[in-house]
Write an enzyme that holds these catalytic residues in place. Structure first.
Site, PDB file in Angstrom:
ATOM      1  N   ASP A 235      -9.435  12.029   8.349  1.00  0.00           N
ATOM      2  CA  ASP A 235      -9.733  10.877   7.490  1.00  0.00           C
ATOM      3  C   ASP A 235     -11.054  11.055   6.732  1.00  0.00           C
ATOM      4  O   ASP A 235     -11.701  10.076   6.356  1.00  0.00           O
ATOM      5  CB  ASP A 235      -9.763   9.567   8.304  1.00  0.00           C
ATOM      6  CG  ASP A 235      -8.413   9.259   8.932  1.00  0.00           C
ATOM      7  OD1 ASP A 235      -7.378   9.606   8.321  1.00  0.00           O
ATOM      8  OD2 ASP A 235      -8.385   8.677  10.034  1.00  0.00           O
TER       9      ASP A 235
ATOM     10  N   SER B 148      -7.702   2.984   1.764  1.00  0.00           N
ATOM     11  CA  SER B 148      -8.215   4.162   1.054  1.00  0.00           C
ATOM     12  C   SER B 148      -7.100   5.179   0.850  1.00  0.00           C
ATOM     13  O   SER B 148      -6.239   5.340   1.710  1.00  0.00           O
ATOM     14  CB  SER B 148      -9.306   4.861   1.886  1.00  0.00           C
ATOM     15  OG  SER B 148     -10.350   3.976   2.213  1.00  0.00           O
TER      16      SER B 148
ATOM     17  N   SER C 123       7.223   1.278   5.365  1.00  0.00           N
ATOM     18  CA  SER C 123       7.118   0.301   4.270  1.00  0.00           C
ATOM     19  C   SER C 123       6.540   0.952   3.011  1.00  0.00           C
ATOM     20  O   SER C 123       6.935   0.620   1.894  1.00  0.00           O
ATOM     21  CB  SER C 123       6.295  -0.924   4.687  1.00  0.00           C
ATOM     22  OG  SER C 123       4.931  -0.609   4.745  1.00  0.00           O
ATOM     23  N   ASN C 124       5.630   1.898   3.189  1.00  0.00           N
ATOM     24  CA  ASN C 124       5.078   2.572   2.011  1.00  0.00           C
ATOM     25  C   ASN C 124       6.087   3.514   1.366  1.00  0.00           C
ATOM     26  O   ASN C 124       6.102   3.661   0.148  1.00  0.00           O
ATOM     27  CB  ASN C 124       3.783   3.306   2.370  1.00  0.00           C
ATOM     28  CG  ASN C 124       2.628   2.340   2.513  1.00  0.00           C
ATOM     29  OD1 ASN C 124       2.098   1.872   1.507  1.00  0.00           O
ATOM     30  ND2 ASN C 124       2.281   1.994   3.741  1.00  0.00           N
TER      31      ASN C 124
ATOM     32  N   HIS D 201      -4.896   5.459   4.205  1.00  0.00           N
ATOM     33  CA  HIS D 201      -5.534   5.020   5.463  1.00  0.00           C
ATOM     34  C   HIS D 201      -5.932   3.547   5.348  1.00  0.00           C
ATOM     35  O   HIS D 201      -6.524   3.144   4.346  1.00  0.00           O
ATOM     36  CB  HIS D 201      -6.765   5.891   5.746  1.00  0.00           C
ATOM     37  CG  HIS D 201      -7.398   5.566   7.061  1.00  0.00           C
ATOM     38  ND1 HIS D 201      -6.887   6.031   8.263  1.00  0.00           N
ATOM     39  CD2 HIS D 201      -8.463   4.793   7.374  1.00  0.00           C
ATOM     40  CE1 HIS D 201      -7.628   5.557   9.252  1.00  0.00           C
ATOM     41  NE2 HIS D 201      -8.593   4.807   8.736  1.00  0.00           N
TER      42      HIS D 201
ATOM     43  N   MET E 188       0.627   9.916  10.910  1.00  0.00           N
ATOM     44  CA  MET E 188      -0.136   9.682  12.130  1.00  0.00           C
ATOM     45  C   MET E 188      -0.431  10.928  12.972  1.00  0.00           C
ATOM     46  O   MET E 188      -0.596  10.835  14.195  1.00  0.00           O
ATOM     47  CB  MET E 188       0.547   8.635  13.035  1.00  0.00           C
ATOM     48  CG  MET E 188       1.026   7.386  12.342  1.00  0.00           C
ATOM     49  SD  MET E 188      -0.252   6.534  11.401  1.00  0.00           S
ATOM     50  CE  MET E 188      -1.113   5.662  12.696  1.00  0.00           C
ATOM     51  N   ARG E 189      -0.480  12.070  12.328  1.00  0.00           N
ATOM     52  CA  ARG E 189      -0.811  13.303  13.046  1.00  0.00           C
ATOM     53  C   ARG E 189      -1.788  14.105  12.213  1.00  0.00           C
ATOM     54  O   ARG E 189      -1.807  13.975  10.992  1.00  0.00           O
ATOM     55  CB  ARG E 189       0.424  14.192  13.204  1.00  0.00           C
ATOM     56  CG  ARG E 189       1.535  13.555  13.927  1.00  0.00           C
ATOM     57  CD  ARG E 189       1.468  13.939  15.359  1.00  0.00           C
ATOM     58  NE  ARG E 189       2.641  13.457  16.052  1.00  0.00           N
ATOM     59  CZ  ARG E 189       2.868  13.679  17.320  1.00  0.00           C
ATOM     60  NH1 ARG E 189       2.010  14.370  18.026  1.00  0.00           N
ATOM     61  NH2 ARG E 189       3.947  13.212  17.895  1.00  0.00           N
ATOM     62  N   LEU E 190      -2.535  14.978  12.878  1.00  0.00           N
ATOM     63  CA  LEU E 190      -3.386  15.894  12.130  1.00  0.00           C
ATOM     64  C   LEU E 190      -2.503  16.925  11.442  1.00  0.00           C
ATOM     65  O   LEU E 190      -1.523  17.389  12.022  1.00  0.00           O
ATOM     66  CB  LEU E 190      -4.310  16.621  13.101  1.00  0.00           C
ATOM     67  CG  LEU E 190      -5.583  15.896  13.494  1.00  0.00           C
ATOM     68  CD1 LEU E 190      -6.324  16.697  14.546  1.00  0.00           C
ATOM     69  CD2 LEU E 190      -6.462  15.681  12.264  1.00  0.00           C
TER      70      LEU E 190
HETATM   71  C1  GRF Z   1      -0.115   2.502   6.924  1.00  0.00           C
HETATM   72  O1  GRF Z   1      -0.922   1.432   7.329  1.00  0.00           O
HETATM   73  C2  GRF Z   1      -0.948   3.686   6.537  1.00  0.00           C
HETATM   74  O2  GRF Z   1      -2.191   3.330   6.017  1.00  0.00           O
HETATM   75  C3  GRF Z   1      -1.130   4.383   7.853  1.00  0.00           C
HETATM   76  O3  GRF Z   1       0.099   4.239   8.509  1.00  0.00           O
HETATM   77  C4  GRF Z   1       0.709   3.027   8.080  1.00  0.00           C
HETATM   78  C5  GRF Z   1       2.128   3.315   7.671  1.00  0.00           C
HETATM   79  O4  GRF Z   1       2.850   2.139   7.452  1.00  0.00           O
HETATM   80  N1  GRF Z   1      -1.523   5.754   7.671  1.00  0.00           N
HETATM   81  P1  GRF Z   1       4.342   2.199   6.930  1.00  0.00           P
HETATM   82  O5  GRF Z   1       5.126   3.094   7.915  1.00  0.00           O
HETATM   83  O6  GRF Z   1       4.332   2.780   5.570  1.00  0.00           O
HETATM   84  O7  GRF Z   1       4.833   0.799   6.965  1.00  0.00           O
END
Ligand code: GRF
Length: 193
Positions: free
Chosen positions: A148, A139, A15-16, A112, A93-95
């Protein structure tokens, strides 16, 4: 002002990524432009969206690449090929490994879903909800080797209401993310062309 090539790392629903793309189309992240989407989840919605709108994509599972460090070397090559100067982690979602951190030091940011330093790590929204705190938020920070924990760039507060469910809270967190991330990206592109 010269154009700033941006790579987005996304392995989730994207979504972002969608929102950043929409912001770009509306002229809201100039002089930045999305030049590449990187993912370790080729089947993710984020990757499907990137392909749908014709963004260049590098999407390979770490295992299929022969491990994380090989994957990362391939990614660095792709980033250079697309002249990327700003890396945005939005649901990766990974380091991030050391090679990438060193190559893009000070030019990798992460989104985050909490008011860092509170609720680091996975399921930050769930952590805040379970903790019954009065507010949480989102953040954007520089990425360092500390999970983070890199320097903060911007935050937005989100109140946790008594009638909230995890779903309603998640929805408002995403709204806050969609508001804050394009603004930060634009600001960074303007100050580090
Ligand atoms: C978001 O909540 C972001 O803060 C986190 O992972 C999520 C990604 O969401 N790191 P999307 O895939 O952009 O919908």
């Amino acid at each position: 002002m010269s154009a700033v090539s941006i790579a987005v790392f996304a392995s989730g629903t994207g979504s972002n990524l969608r929102n950043l793309y929409a912001a770009q189309q509306a002229g809201e992240i100039a002089p930045g432009y999305l030049s590449l989407v990187i993912s370790d989840k080729p089947e993710s919605k984020a990757v499907a969206f990137a392909r749908e709108v014709g963004l260049p994509v590098f999407a390979i599972d770490h295992k299929d690449a022969g491990g994380r460090s090989v994957w990362e070397r391939m990614v660095i090559r792709e980033l250079h090929k697309h002249h990327v100067t700003l890396v945005v982690l939005a649901g990766y979602m990974r380091l991030v490994g050391l090679a990438l951190l060193e190559t893009y030091q000070g030019r990798i940011i992460n989104l985050h879903p909490s008011l860092l330093p509170a609720f680091k790590g996975l399921d930050a929204i769930g952590q805040a909800f379970e903790a019954k705190v009065a507010e949480t938020g989102v953040s954007v920070h520089y990425v360092t080797a500390d999970l983070d924990g890199g320097p903060l760039i911007a935050q937005k507060r989100v109140a946790i209401l008594s009638e909230d469910t995890i779903e309603t809270l998640t929805h408002r967190i995403h709204e806050a993310e969609h508001e804050i991330l394009p603004k930060v990206v634009r600001m960074l592109c303007q100050i580090h062309p």
